[in-house]
Write a protein that holds these residues in place. Structure first.
Motif, PDB file in Angstrom:
ATOM      1  N   ASN A   2       0.843  -1.196   0.000  1.00 53.82           N
ATOM      2  CA  ASN A   2       0.000   0.000   0.000  1.00 53.82           C
ATOM      3  C   ASN A   2       0.882   1.252   0.000  1.00 53.82           C
ATOM      4  O   ASN A   2       1.227   1.789   1.049  1.00 53.82           O
ATOM      5  N   TYR A   3       1.203   1.735  -1.191  1.00 45.84           N
ATOM      6  CA  TYR A   3       2.093   2.891  -1.298  1.00 45.84           C
ATOM      7  C   TYR A   3       1.401   4.193  -0.885  1.00 45.84           C
ATOM      8  O   TYR A   3       2.073   5.169  -0.551  1.00 45.84           O
ATOM      9  N   GLN A   4       0.087   4.185  -0.878  1.00 40.55           N
ATOM     10  CA  GLN A   4      -0.629   5.376  -0.435  1.00 40.55           C
ATOM     11  C   GLN A   4      -0.462   5.622   1.065  1.00 40.55           C
ATOM     12  O   GLN A   4      -0.745   6.716   1.553  1.00 40.55           O
ATOM     13  N   THR A  44       2.495   7.331  -4.716  1.00 40.65           N
ATOM     14  CA  THR A  44       1.872   7.308  -3.389  1.00 40.65           C
ATOM     15  C   THR A  44       0.555   8.081  -3.329  1.00 40.65           C
ATOM     16  O   THR A  44      -0.104   8.104  -2.287  1.00 40.65           O
ATOM     17  N   ARG A  45       0.187   8.736  -4.416  1.00 36.75           N
ATOM     18  CA  ARG A  45      -1.021   9.571  -4.474  1.00 36.75           C
ATOM     19  C   ARG A  45      -1.005  10.660  -3.404  1.00 36.75           C
ATOM     20  O   ARG A  45      -2.020  11.004  -2.813  1.00 36.75           O
ATOM     21  N   ASN A  46       0.180  11.171  -3.158  1.00 36.40           N
ATOM     22  CA  ASN A  46       0.346  12.241  -2.173  1.00 36.40           C
ATOM     23  C   ASN A  46       1.240  13.310  -2.773  1.00 36.40           C
ATOM     24  O   ASN A  46       2.464  13.169  -2.797  1.00 36.40           O
TER      25      ASN A  46
END
Length: 212
Positions: A2-4, A44-46
């Protein structure tokens, strides 16, 4: 993986300052204007995780982002256009070489390079280093949205030709702007960090709508 869930942990100026608990980590390296931090943020959607700037060379430390309690993504100092004194650049090089040569937890290297400029001297140096150390290598050809499909294919062919003698090396096209290639990158990292991908890696050719 889970890279998020990735979160910033520490900025290390020297090898001895890196986290001692790391079981496995993947480092991102590239020239200062290649889109390295943007690629990490896209994965990471960040958008605020890795430091990005319109001024190349702002990443001057070894930045650690924890994916879980013992696995990390590592943003290495960028090279090429940083407007800093030569003495500072030389200091970066010393600590970067120490990290690359002595960090036992390093499981793979993602080399980020602009798809329009394959390869610069720094890229060739990093490829040669990975070859000599026999470290898994993945080339991320960023800014794929800047080229038509034919240009993307040509760049991929050139990159893969440079990796022909490296059995554990691969290359893909990537666009942070359009989020193309994120799943393929994540699958590659899963294998390195200890979580096997559920499907095999597919050829990383962007869809037609990457074209301008």
């Amino acid at each position: 993986m889970n890279y998020q869930a990735a979160k910033f942990v520490i900025s290390a100026s020297k090898l001895r300052d890196c986290p001692p608990d790391s079981l496995s980590e993947v480092a991102f390296a590239g020239r200062s204007n290649a889109g390295k931090s943007s690629a990490i943020n896209t994965l990471t959607r960040n958008g605020q995780l890795a430091r990005t700037s319109k001024t190349p060379g702002r990443t001057q430390l070894i930045n650690y982002f924890a994916v879980d309690e013992s696995r990390y993504l590592v943003d290495l100092p960028g090279y090429g256009y940083a407007k800093v004194p030569l003495s500072v650049k030389n200091d970066w090089q010393v600590h970067l070489e120490q990290y690359l040569n002595k960090r036992d937890a390093l499981s793979g290297l993602v080399l980020v390079t602009d798809i329009r400029h394959v390869f610069k001297d720094f890229d060739l140096m990093m490829i040669d280093w990975a070859r000599k150390r026999q470290l898994p290598l993945h080339i991320l050809l960023t800014k794929a949205d800047k080229l038509k499909r034919g240009g993307v294919q040509e760049a991929l062919g050139k990159a893969r030709q440079a990796l022909e003698d490296m059995p554990d090396a691969s290359a893909q096209a990537f666009s942070s702007l359009k989020r193309h290639g994120v799943d393929i990158l994540a699958q590659r990292l899963d294998g390195w960090l200890g979580e096997q991908p559920s499907v095999s890696l597919a050829p990383a050719v962007p869809d037609a709508d990457v074209d301008n």
